[in-house]
Design a protein around this motif. Structure first.
Motif: not given
Length: 163
Positions: A121-133, A135-145
């Motif tokens: 799961f950590d590797r896959l999240r890192a892959r999303w960070v690599g693809a989206l950046g 800031d965008r992944v953190r913002a998406m997680e914050a928005d979902l929370r």
């Protein structure tokens, strides 16, 4: 026919697309994780088994407790425990607090698949960070929370899908 809305970006979207996209993202992460687990010697593990192993926990649990944690019947939990036991992920032992009860505990293989899952799961999240950046992944997680009700991090997904 579904009502379509025009978003600020100018794209038309229908209301059903958001849950479908969220589910597709969830599914793509789980599918990729399970491909990795298969390559690492856990080809027999399924997403529902991961939830069940989480329900067993570090200290073990009875079939009734596992059923409650998963939101399924004791009988359904028992069938899953039987399957996991046959695959070598859990074992049944006498409960040291009550000899009349059986406790389901993780085996070394069960712990291994959970550790590998967490790392995956950590590797896959890192892959999303690599693809989206990041800031965008953190913002998406914050928005979902912000949108997800309190207490949404539960492991009773198998039971929820069966309701």
């Amino acid at each position: 026919m579904a009502e379509r809305r025009v978003e600020a970006s100018g794209e038309e979207t229908a209301g059903f697309e958001l849950p479908m996209l969220l589910f597709a993202g969830f599914r793509s992460i789980l599918d990729e994780l399970h491909r990795e687990l298969a390559e690492q010697g856990h080809a027999d593990v399924r997403p529902a088994y991961g939830y069940a192993l989480q329900a067993v926990g570090r200290d073990g649990a009875t079939a009734s407790e596992i059923g409650r944690r998963l939101g399924v019947s004791k009988q359904a939990a028992g069938k899953t425990v039987e399957k996991l036991e046959g695959l070598g992920y859990v074992e049944r032992v006498d409960d040291p607090r009550d000899g009349r009860r059986k406790l389901v505990r993780l085996t070394a293989r069960g712990v291994d698949v959970l550790v590998r899952s967490a790392q995956g799961f950590d590797r896959l999240r890192a892959r999303w960070v690599g693809a989206l950046g990041a800031d965008r992944v953190r913002a998406m997680e914050a928005d979902l929370r912000a949108m997800v009700p309190e207490g949404a991090f539960r492991i009773d997904v198998p039971g929820w899908f069966n309701d």
